[in-house]
Design an enzyme around this catalytic site. Structure first.
Site: not given
Ligand SMILES: Cc1ccc(-c2noc([C@H]3C[C@@H](O)CN3)n2)cc1F
Length: 331
Positions: A36, A220
């Site tokens: 991420d 992202d």
């Molecule tokens: C179930 C689940 C939910 C959310 C995320 C998630 N992880 O990073 C992000 C985006 C948004 C921002 O916060 C940073 N990058 N979204 C991953 C998941 F596996």
């Protein structure tokens, strides 16, 4: 040193997220984590996670690793853009991705995770690749895997080659010339508050004229869709017969039978074109004739997000040099 690891789509029907195998500890424990670039915590489902919140995920058990060390008195708690989150304790241990090993990487073990993580059995945690300033460990913030690995990499870079409904790759320490066509255009990165924030030079819908307008947003890798200013998104969906911005579904939906126009965004004097097919994200429910768009308005977010729908149309270089820059190439 350099390394490569696969970016595997979690669901073959639509690219909700991509996971990458890593090993932690001695003997090595394998987990599949969501890389991420929009956050900077490395956290995993673990032997410490409430049993009621674990549903099929692989877990990291520090007590089974001879190289694990508790980072005493340290805790963490993170909230993601969609409201999901997790919290827990911190260990250091050996962490390997694609053959690149960082000894004593801060590995944040979850004690609690929110329901959307519990229900996503193919995601066993996250590897934050944002800037370490965003790390939530208290009282001392920890470094990301990339920040720890940088000094031992041939070049202080990692690249993302995400693919539409197929396995792509994350490379560390080198740029694979076979993964893109033409030139890589590098743009300045705003590192405050800690995202890979860059400014696109504009956009075009389908074969339409190019609109020169600066769009600042974050790259992202763990956001499935792409969220841009309302004016941009409205001009796109206006070209699709039957498309509506649904309060009920929380975004633009359209007839699945539509042939969607492409979406081109500027990177300096070059540009990246997202095929229309990538913007047909998924049926709203299995078998429905109505589909949910991969391009949505950012008005509720306070930030523009170039998520997987955009990233998978390009070869992206995250250059952690001094100063950091972000490179885009067609492929
Ligand atoms: C179930 C689940 C939910 C959310 C995320 C998630 N992880 O990073 C992000 C985006 C948004 C921002 O916060 C940073 N990058 N979204 C991953 C998941 F596996």
């Amino acid at each position: 040193e350099k390394g490569s690891a696969p970016a595997i789509p979690v669901d073959p029907r639509f690219d909700i997220a991509y996971v990458t195998p890593v090993t932690i500890g001695t003997p090595p424990q394998t987990l599949y984590l969501d890389f991420d670039t929009g956050s900077s915590d490395l956290w995993v489902f673990s032997s410490h996670t409430l049993a009621s919140q674990v549903r099929g995920q692989m877990i990291y058990s520090p007590e089974k690793s001879t190289t694990a060390k508790l980072l005493a008195g340290h805790t963490w708690s993170i909230r993601y853009g969609d409201g999901s989150g997790s919290l827990g304790n911190v260990y250091t241990d050996n962490f390997t991705v694609g053959g690149v090993t960082v000894t004593s990487q801060a590995v944040q073990t979850a004690q609690q995770v929110s329901t959307s993580f519990t229900s996503e059995s193919d995601i066993h945690g996250l590897v934050g690749l944002g800037f370490s300033t965003l790390n939530t460990v208290y009282p001392n913030g920890q470094l990301t895997f990339f920040d720890n690995a940088k000094s031992q990499l041939d070049s202080p870079v990692f690249t993302a080659d995400l693919k539409w409904k197929k396995e792509g790759t994350y490379d560390f320490g080198f740029i694979d010339e076979t993964k893109y066509t033409g030139e890589i255009t590098y743009l300045p990165v705003q590192t405050d508050p800690g995202y890979w924030t860059f400014t696109s030079s504009g956009y075009a819908v389908g074969d339409g004229s190019f609109n020169q307008v600066s769009i600042s947003g974050i790259a992202d890798t763990a956001t499935s869709l792409t969220y841009l200013p309302t004016a941009v998104v409205t001009s796109y969906w206006r070209q699709v017969e039957g498309a509506v911005n649904s309060q009920y579904y929380g975004g633009y939906v359209f007839p699945c039978s539509s042939k969607l126009p492409s979406f081109t965004f500027g990177v300096g004097s070059a540009n990246i074109t997202i095929p229309g097919s990538y913007i047909n994200y998924a049926q709203i429910t299995e078998g429905s004739p109505t589909c949910f768009g991969g391009l949505q308005s950012s008005s509720g977010l306070g930030i523009n997000i170039w998520g997987d729908v955009a990233l998978k149309a390009a070869f992206v270089v995250f250059n952690g040099g001094n100063p950091p820059t972000i490179g885009w190439a067609r492929k």
